[in-house]
Scaffold this active site. Sequence first.
Site, PDB file in Angstrom:
ATOM      1  N   ARG A 132       0.836  -1.204   0.000  1.00 35.72           N
ATOM      2  CA  ARG A 132       0.000   0.000   0.000  1.00 35.72           C
ATOM      3  C   ARG A 132       0.871   1.254   0.000  1.00 35.72           C
ATOM      4  NH1 ARG A 132      -4.567   0.308   4.375  1.00 35.72           N
ATOM      5  NH2 ARG A 132      -5.189   2.051   3.052  1.00 35.72           N
ATOM      6  N   CYS A 157      -1.103   6.508   8.842  1.00 38.23           N
ATOM      7  CA  CYS A 157      -1.444   5.217   8.260  1.00 38.23           C
ATOM      8  C   CYS A 157      -2.514   5.481   7.216  1.00 38.23           C
ATOM      9  CB  CYS A 157      -1.889   4.230   9.330  1.00 38.23           C
ATOM     10  SG  CYS A 157      -3.268   4.811  10.349  1.00 38.23           S
TER      11      CYS A 157
END
Length: 291
Positions: A188, A247
Site C-alpha cells: 500500500r 497510516c
Amino acid sequence: MLISRTLIDATTASRLPAHDVLFVDTRFDLTQPGGRDPGKGDQDYALSHIRGAVRADLDRDLADMATPSNGRGRHPLPDAASFSAWLARAGWRPDLQVVAYDAAGGSLAAARFWWLARLAGLDNVAVLDGGWPAWIAAGLPVDNAVPVREATAVHVAFDAAGTVSADELAEGVAAGRLVLLDARAAPRFRGEVEPLDPVAGHVPGARNRPFSDNLEADGTFRPAEALKQAFRSLIGPHDPADVVHMCGSGVTACHNLLAMEYAGLCGSRLYAPSWSGWVSDASRGVATGDT
C-alpha cells in the site's frame, strides 16, 4: 500498585485488584469494504470478554463518524467532550490502571484508545500485550456479563500539540525537520494496491514502517531494545519529537506511537487524517515506490 503506561502482560494484568483496574474491550473488524463487519466487536464482546471489561467501539466511541469528514480522514478524531462522556460512563477515575485490548496485538483500536487517553492527559493507561489471544492462551477469567459501573464526573481536554496539520506536515517533511513514518503495509505504501482509499501511494518524503514489524509471531510486542534500534535506524539523528506517524485513517499509526513510547523514544506525534485525509485534497502530492 504497579502502574503501566505502555504495555502490560496478561498475567500481570490479571493480578490487579478488580477495584483498581478498568479493562477496555476495543475489538473491531477493520478490513476492507465488503468484508468489514462493524458490528463484530460488539458481538464478540457480548459472547465473551475479560471479566469486568467495558466496551469501547472504534466507530462509535473512538472516532467521530457522525460529522462529515471534511478532510479529517476515514476515522476522524472524536472531540474531547465525547471522550470525556465515554470515560464518565465507564466510571473512570484518575487512580485506576486502565488496560485496553483488542484481538490483534493492539494494532487496531487498543493502541488508538491508548493514544487518545494519553492525548487527554491520562497517564495510567496500557495496552494488553498480545491482546485477547494472549489472555485466552493463558486461561485467564472471562465472562459475558456487562458490568454495572458507577458513573463519574469527567472533563478532559486534548493536547493540540500531539497532532500536526497537513500544512505543517508537508512543510516540515520538505524542509527535513520532520520525519514521517507510514504504518501501512509495504504494498500500500508503494502504491501497488489500495483497497480503501481512492488514490494509491504515499505522502512524498514519508518512510515506511509497517506496524506489523512491531510484533512477534505470537502477536506480542518485540523487545523494547529491538524496537528502539529499528526506529533509530529509520529516524537517524532526529529527536523522537520530530517524528510524525500516519497510516490509512489514523488508527494503526497509533501502534507505531505506542511502540516508540515502549522503546523509550517519547514525544512523537500523529497526523490524524492520515492517507485518507491527505488524498481528499487533489492538490497534495502523491508518491509511489519505496521513496
